[in-house]
Design an enzyme around this catalytic site. Structure first.
Site, short mmCIF file in Angstrom:
data_model
loop_
_atom_site.label_atom_id
_atom_site.label_comp_id
_atom_site.label_asym_id
_atom_site.label_seq_id
_atom_site.Cartn_x
_atom_site.Cartn_y
_atom_site.Cartn_z
N HIS B 80 32.41 43.76 50.42
CA HIS B 80 33.12 42.97 51.44
C HIS B 80 33.59 43.91 52.53
O HIS B 80 33.48 45.13 52.41
CB HIS B 80 34.28 42.19 50.82
CG HIS B 80 35.34 43.04 50.21
ND1 HIS B 80 35.19 43.67 48.99
CD2 HIS B 80 36.56 43.42 50.67
CE1 HIS B 80 36.28 44.36 48.71
NE2 HIS B 80 37.12 44.24 49.71
N HIS B 82 36.48 45.02 53.88
CA HIS B 82 37.77 45.71 54.01
C HIS B 82 37.58 47.22 54.11
O HIS B 82 36.67 47.79 53.52
CB HIS B 82 38.66 45.38 52.81
CG HIS B 82 39.35 44.06 52.93
ND1 HIS B 82 39.77 43.33 51.84
CD2 HIS B 82 39.70 43.33 54.02
CE1 HIS B 82 40.35 42.21 52.25
NE2 HIS B 82 40.31 42.18 53.57
N ASP B 84 38.99 49.65 52.71
CA ASP B 84 38.95 50.45 51.48
C ASP B 84 37.61 50.29 50.75
O ASP B 84 37.40 50.89 49.69
CB ASP B 84 40.13 50.15 50.56
CG ASP B 84 40.24 48.67 50.19
OD1 ASP B 84 39.74 47.82 50.96
OD2 ASP B 84 40.82 48.38 49.13
N ASP B 169 36.29 43.40 45.12
CA ASP B 169 37.62 42.78 45.07
C ASP B 169 37.43 41.28 44.99
O ASP B 169 36.61 40.71 45.71
CB ASP B 169 38.43 43.11 46.34
CG ASP B 169 38.89 44.55 46.37
OD1 ASP B 169 38.61 45.28 45.40
OD2 ASP B 169 39.53 44.93 47.36
N ASP B 201 37.79 44.52 39.26
CA ASP B 201 38.96 44.73 40.13
C ASP B 201 40.25 44.60 39.31
O ASP B 201 40.55 43.53 38.80
CB ASP B 201 38.92 43.66 41.23
CG ASP B 201 40.17 43.63 42.11
OD1 ASP B 201 41.00 44.55 42.02
OD2 ASP B 201 40.28 42.67 42.92
N SER B 239 41.67 41.54 59.34
CA SER B 239 40.44 41.03 58.76
C SER B 239 40.67 39.73 57.99
O SER B 239 39.75 39.20 57.39
CB SER B 239 39.86 42.06 57.79
OG SER B 239 40.78 42.28 56.73
N VAL B 370 49.79 35.12 50.07
CA VAL B 370 49.35 35.23 48.68
C VAL B 370 48.39 36.41 48.61
O VAL B 370 47.77 36.78 49.61
CB VAL B 370 48.66 33.95 48.15
CG1 VAL B 370 49.62 32.78 48.14
CG2 VAL B 370 47.41 33.63 48.96
N GLY B 372 45.12 38.77 47.50
CA GLY B 372 43.67 38.57 47.47
C GLY B 372 43.05 38.96 46.14
O GLY B 372 41.82 38.91 46.00
N HIS B 373 43.87 39.35 45.19
CA HIS B 373 43.34 39.88 43.92
C HIS B 373 43.68 38.97 42.75
O HIS B 373 44.73 38.34 42.73
CB HIS B 373 43.88 41.28 43.67
CG HIS B 373 43.50 42.26 44.74
ND1 HIS B 373 42.32 42.96 44.70
CD2 HIS B 373 44.13 42.61 45.89
CE1 HIS B 373 42.24 43.73 45.79
NE2 HIS B 373 43.32 43.53 46.53
N HIS B 395 39.24 49.99 40.97
CA HIS B 395 40.15 49.52 42.04
C HIS B 395 41.60 49.51 41.62
O HIS B 395 42.25 48.47 41.71
CB HIS B 395 39.86 48.07 42.45
CG HIS B 395 38.51 47.80 42.93
ND1 HIS B 395 38.15 47.92 44.23
CD2 HIS B 395 37.40 47.41 42.26
CE1 HIS B 395 36.88 47.58 44.35
NE2 HIS B 395 36.40 47.29 43.18
#
Lengths: 557, 557
Positions: B80, B82, B84, B169, B201, B239, B370, B372-373, B395
């Site tokens: 994805h 991001h 990281d 993730d 993740d 993002s 909220v 994302g994981h 991660h």
């Protein structure tokens, strides 16, 4: 920042109030009350530095506005024994050692222990709840409040100008371990009399609801100990007598001994036990050495370091730099808050402990901590029982002061009587009305090694540049008449990304620039240094896109 | 840190897995899969520095173990968009520009925009959920997952050694804005086939329960906007397309226009809108300039800076360094997480905004964010539907990896098949069994200005000393035969607590010490420098109790 405006001279019969620390920050609490030429001080604490204040050990209140008036100080009331309320006392007494200190038995014992390290023997006067003391024009009355250290006091201050209540730090645990609750009867009585100004702990004003009772923590700690087959280490603040009491009780329930580890923990718990604030179950506390020789499943170590402080016990255990080792089967309980800004340090400790195989219990995973400050719900009780004419929140960052002020307004305090001030704001109380009389300039006073107040923002800015970019020093000896370089350029760099060979490039450029400057008539050392600074700065900026500190030294050959 | 052990050469038919970043930290995710001499890379991200890494811009995965094998790389799968997970791609492609990049449409668009700034035009191949691609010995299959950026993919990797599922993730929002859920049917199918290794993740593995749906945030933002009579500023990650979507919709509901502010926000939302990931309600988005000319109650600014980054829009607004001003009647919404370590910076921004009179809404006061994981409850679902033979959490910091591993054990994965590794751990998969085959040395690779990998721990240690203590540089020109000082000592200090006059004391001591050294036969420049260092170090240590960096420069006169 409000513009600096000197207040008018103080009229007779008016009470003046001005904080020298503690507003806009959590720490270095200190408030001055002035009437008829006399000063009464409430608290004198330290603030711990943030990451943008590197190398700083402590930050003091700014004594500037009262420095020339210390003979007028009738006393310092210390509301409780936490560092952010007593930590700056040694620095104040260095200026005048015989300023009287008033506080409860435990508070004064902790201050005296601290002053002993500074080789100061203070003038003290012990007070307790219900006592009144006349100090110049100030009649002080002490009121029991409940906090995360025993024997905390609020202080009511009566003068001909009116009645003030200053809470110190407090909460309203209705089931405290020592049954000493915040004295709402006294609050009610003062409210009946008429509180003209209420200076109130705002630290948790933006936390909804009520702070849970300390008593709920003990059973959780006991369960964690019961489930552990190896060693237990509990880390908390070294002044948190009630938390330690619960650890002692939980250890006793589980047939374990407790050893205090860490200088401040040993010292403070010694004081608390001697004075009867800590009830040690028979034979439960043993010296660290004894505990180290015992089977691990029979021991609890009670330590400092819950904030991840690198020099404290817990970090040293993680780094293998301490006699105590933890591993599989062991549990570490962080029975404390996580002070904002310490997250990375604390998570480093937690990760490290887990990597050693230990189980880690913290307030994120179990109820092993409650705050020492009144939440929004408790403040509403206070406002309603006191019905103060004017409210001045203290002990907080702006967002806390603002929240405490808003809660006062919610209970009916007129908006213009609920103040949000800052350090140095001067309030005058007269005829039940508080007005803003001026704004003093209040700086940060940094303790740095043995120096107090000698480093300033410019030094810290230098340090931040040094930290982020490093420095390049360039030494040149030249003929001032021509700019001809006789010795050098000697170039040294530290904290900088490049090999020394990179400077081979710049040496001839410096020599050339200096010769050109000489041709153009430069004769002065300072100007030659500017030439070096510009030449190197431009080169390093374009070539390596960095902005290190550049320190040119040009001398006459 | 595990001892470094070189793995044995890889046997045919065995799949080797080794992370070059992302274990023991949240960031710089990069995992290498190796079989039959070929390498497949999953993700290539950056890590942001902590306060003990001053001046560092970014931290990269350590490419060391594959640096000489880049010709063997069959592709880089980017899960994805991001930072990281994609941020280090430019640094990898600098080493070899034609390594193929595989990813979803949005992911590749974001990578390409980033690479354009580095003037790199990559070889890309767009994939979507359901696609399979054969890359050397690796058959990759892409699976839709739901995260805080659209178009995220997990990747299943089939080789002759077995089947791996690598999540990237993800979370399992069952009501996502774009209706694109984590594809549990595919997870079930892969589970039926038999997942030999599950790389998962772990970021939220220590968070109990379930991550709340993104959809719950929109109505809250809409209510806040409805109640605001002035300007609204929403700050979030640049993002977070779905968060921005909700802001657009909420603005439209309230008859407001939205302007994107900040370079990365403008760029990313442009890409997202162009590709159809962001649905812009008719006429709702206007340029910043247009919005600045509109009545404040008709505008929402969507900005960066939710982490208190000093150069981002929000901090600059607070410091009065931005064209946009906020004050009374305005509301600022921080619609983002608070990444550990950023607390002080974020609270500084919140205090500053409140001091300007603005209302501040953040996740502590309303449901405006909220994660994302996937939380612990979601991971249990995954483990149960997959029934993986071996689990390797990725991660996360150690505490996260450990929690994710423990959850796997709770669902029946044998303890010895639930791994907690670190960067450089080498795992081999063969016959459905994962074993630890070795431990590579993995360092931090610092990007610092235009330099990559040139500063090291020693430089950072220098910087920390400079930050905390400052430095003293001493220049002396002397006769090497006698130690007689001809020029100097010239002393300069920065970031140091004292006035220059304090050095009057030490100059004669240096001259004396050098002369004595000369008498005792010292002739060497380096030894004379040591004499200066010792003399100054001892003096400053005892006299001012400080330990600044001491930089002596001794040259022959």
């Amino acid at each position: 920042m409000t513009a600096i405006t000197q207040p008018a001279p103080l009229a007779a019969g008016t009470l003046r109030i001005f904080p020298l620390g503690g507003l806009g920050e959590v720490g270095r609490n200190m408030t001055v009350y002035e009437q008829d030429g006399k000063l009464l001080i409430v608290d004198c604490g330290v603030l711990f530095p943030e990451e943008h204040q590197p190398g700083v050990d402590l930050i003091l209140p700014d004594f500037g506005p009262i420095r020339d008036r210390l003979d007028d100080v009738v006393g310092v009331v210390l509301t409780h024994g936490h560092e952010d309320h007593i930590g700056a006392v040694p620095y104040l007494l260095r200026l005048k050692a015989d300023i009287p200190l008033l506080g409860s038995k435990l508070t004064l014992a902790l201050v005296e222990a601290k002053l002993k390290e500074h080789r100061i023997k203070p003038y003290t006067h012990t007070v307790r709840e219900g006592d009144t003391e006349q100090l110049g024009p100030f009649e002080t009355e002490f009121v029991a409040v409940n906090h995360s250290i025993p024997d905390a006091l609020a202080v009511a201050i009566r003068t001909s100008a009116g009645l003030v209540l200053h809470t110190g730090d407090f909460k309203m645990d209705q089931l405290p371990l020592d049954d000493r609750i915040t004295d709402l009867r006294a609050f009610a009585r003062l409210g009946e009399e008429g509180v003209d100004a209420f200076l109130v702990d705002s630290t948790n004003a933006d936390v909804p609801g009520f702070t849970a009772p300390e008593r709920e923590i003990g059973p959780v700690i006991s369960q964690v100990i019961a489930k552990t087959t190896g060693l237990v280490v509990v880390a908390s603040f070294s002044s948190h007598v009630h938390r330690v009491q619960q650890v002692l009780d939980a250890a006793a329930e589980n047939g374990r001994k407790v050893a205090f580890v860490g200088r401040s923990m040993v010292r403070n718990m010694g004081i608390a036990a001697d004075l009867g604030y800590l009830q040690v179950p028979d034979g439960v506390v043993v010296p660290q050495k004894t505990a180290e020789g015992m089977p691990r499943e029979q021991v609890v170590f009670m330590s400092t370091g819950s904030q991840g402080e690198p020099m404290a016990v817990l970090s040293r255990i993680v780094n293998g730099e301490h006699r105590i080792e933890v591993g599989e089967d062991d549990t570490v309980i962080l029975a404390s808050s996580l002070i904002p800004g310490n997250e990375n340090a604390v998570f480093r400790v937690i990760n490290g402990l887990m990597q050693l195989g230990a189980k880690v219990v913290h307030k994120g995973s179990a109820k092993v901590h409650v705050s020492g400050h009144a939440s929004a719900g408790e403040l509403l009780y206070c406002y309603n029982i006191l019905r103060p004419a004017n409210v001045i929140p203290v002990h907080g960052e702006y967002r806390h002061l603002h929240a405490a002020s808003q809660l006062a307004i919610d209970t009916g305090v007129p908006r213009e009587r609920a103040f949000v001030g800052e350090n140095g704001t001067v309030w005058d109380l007269r005829d039940h009305r508080v007005t803003v009389a001026g704004q003093l300039e209040i700086g940060f006073v940094y303790v740095d090694g043995s120096s107090v107040g000698r480093i300033d923002e410019a030094d810290l800015k230098d340090r931040r540049i040094l930290a982020e970019e490093g420095f390049i020093s360039i030494f040149v000896a030249l003929e001032p008449q021509t700019g001809k370089v006789i010795v050098g350029p000697e170039i040294h760099a530290r904290g900088f990304a490049e090999e020394d060979s990179i400077f081979d490039d710049i040496r001839p450029k410096i020599v050339k620039a200096l010769a050109e400057a000489g041709e153009q008539g430069v004769r002065d050392q300072h100007q030659y240094q500017q030439v070096v600074r510009r030449t190197v700065g431009r080169w390093v900026g374009t070539r390596i896109r960095r902005r290190p500190m550049i320190v040119p030294v040009v001398i006459e050959a």
